[in-house]
Design a protein around this motif. Sequence first.
Motif, PDB file in Angstrom:
ATOM      1  N   ARG A  34     -26.516  67.049  71.313  1.00 13.33           N
ATOM      2  CA  ARG A  34     -26.177  65.868  72.111  1.00 13.33           C
ATOM      3  C   ARG A  34     -26.499  66.146  73.570  1.00 13.33           C
ATOM      4  N   ASP A  35     -26.606  65.084  74.344  1.00  8.32           N
ATOM      5  CA  ASP A  35     -26.849  65.207  75.781  1.00  8.32           C
ATOM      6  C   ASP A  35     -25.509  65.479  76.462  1.00  8.32           C
ATOM      7  N   VAL A  68     -32.888  64.481  73.405  1.00  6.30           N
ATOM      8  CA  VAL A  68     -31.736  65.303  73.812  1.00  6.30           C
ATOM      9  C   VAL A  68     -32.103  66.779  73.883  1.00  6.30           C
ATOM     10  N   GLY A  81     -30.279  64.891  66.055  1.00  6.94           N
ATOM     11  CA  GLY A  81     -29.817  64.293  67.306  1.00  6.94           C
ATOM     12  C   GLY A  81     -30.607  63.042  67.617  1.00  6.94           C
ATOM     13  N   SER A 128     -24.171  59.922  72.954  1.00  8.43           N
ATOM     14  CA  SER A 128     -25.398  60.445  72.344  1.00  8.43           C
ATOM     15  C   SER A 128     -25.201  60.875  70.888  1.00  8.43           C
ATOM     16  N   ALA A 129     -24.093  60.472  70.296  1.00 10.50           N
ATOM     17  CA  ALA A 129     -23.883  60.727  68.866  1.00 10.50           C
ATOM     18  C   ALA A 129     -24.455  59.560  68.059  1.00 10.50           C
ATOM     19  N   GLU A 173     -25.893  69.673  65.662  1.00 11.28           N
ATOM     20  CA  GLU A 173     -26.066  68.324  66.197  1.00 11.28           C
ATOM     21  C   GLU A 173     -26.220  68.436  67.713  1.00 11.28           C
ATOM     22  N   ILE A 207     -21.695  71.250  67.391  1.00 13.57           N
ATOM     23  CA  ILE A 207     -22.197  70.286  68.374  1.00 13.57           C
ATOM     24  C   ILE A 207     -22.695  71.068  69.575  1.00 13.57           C
TER      25      ILE A 207
END
Length: 375
Positions: free
Chosen positions: A54-55, A147, A143, A62-63, A52, A78
Amino acid sequence: MVTGVKKAVKKGLIGGMSFAKEAGAINWFPGHMAAATRAIRSRLKLSDLVIEVRDARIPLSSANEDLQPQLSAKRRIIALNKKDLANPNVLNKWTHHFESKKQDCVAINAHSRSSVKKLLDLVEFKLKEVIAREPTLLVMVVGVPNVGKSALINSVHQIAATRFPVQDKLKRATVGPLPGVTQDIAGFKIAHRPSIYVLDSPGVLVPNIPDIETGLKLALSGSVKDSVVGEERLAQYFLAILNTRGTPLHWKYLFDGRNDGSPHPDSIDKPSYNLKDLRHQRSKQPDSSAVHYVGGMISEVQRSLYTTLSEFDGDTEDEDDLECLIEQQFEALQKALKVSTKAPSEARLMVSKKFLTLFRTGRLGPFILDDVPET
């Protein structure tokens, strides 16, 4: 003298300001996202592991909340991408936070091979128990938009080409600065014996983002198109964050004792300026005059924000005072960014676009917009 900066920011202060209320709940859910979400849910059931992405500047915002129940039930890593744009000290706290929740987390720069290699090593470690009994393994990359999923996929391709025997020609994923570039799910083989496939997927948001600040953070970081919220509102929001945190006051050291004999930016012959000059240029190195010009402009932006905040006779925890300060800063930024006098609305739009570009390219320094939850 500004007051209220060193105290904890009143909860919900920024989200209650007029520009935030006018932005409202964000609802950006293009037609392809609904179909993509269904496809992602279906493929997740078949995946052996999920990355996953994320930023790193917004590890929580960002989730994709709609996918979290399904993602948390899988083997998941993550990957906090764009770590080069995030405050490293706060980023360490975020990785420790996830680890304390028994969640694997690694900060990466998708354009760095060494960084991506560490992620792949963790993927292989997490799949070790499955490799012994499964001939084919699926790793899915998911995502929200923009991102860095496609950039990550391309780096994985490059590393796989050096690690494993020759495979069929791999198609590169499309990488772009705008959210919503990837619109279908594509699979790429990165290894065999066992065969490991990485599935790229489109960035998808929830149909509605009810929390105003979460939506503004997503838009500020580029996961929602600027036109959905408006560049001016995003610039106002970022200024509100800087002021309530007192960030410009930490830039004082940049100007103290500046008498080193270096030429003032205004004394250097300036090339014609374009907003695109601020973006990372991979194809060629900019000439020295362009570097000095952009660097000087950034210093003027930081100086203007430091001056307006340090001389502000108000309380940054008061909504009216804070909005008054932001208006002063817009005027100061117009001079610092050398935006010629135009119609007020046109000038504010140009100031906003340039200011947002400085943030998004990391020229104002590394930031993390999400606060680490208290334990």
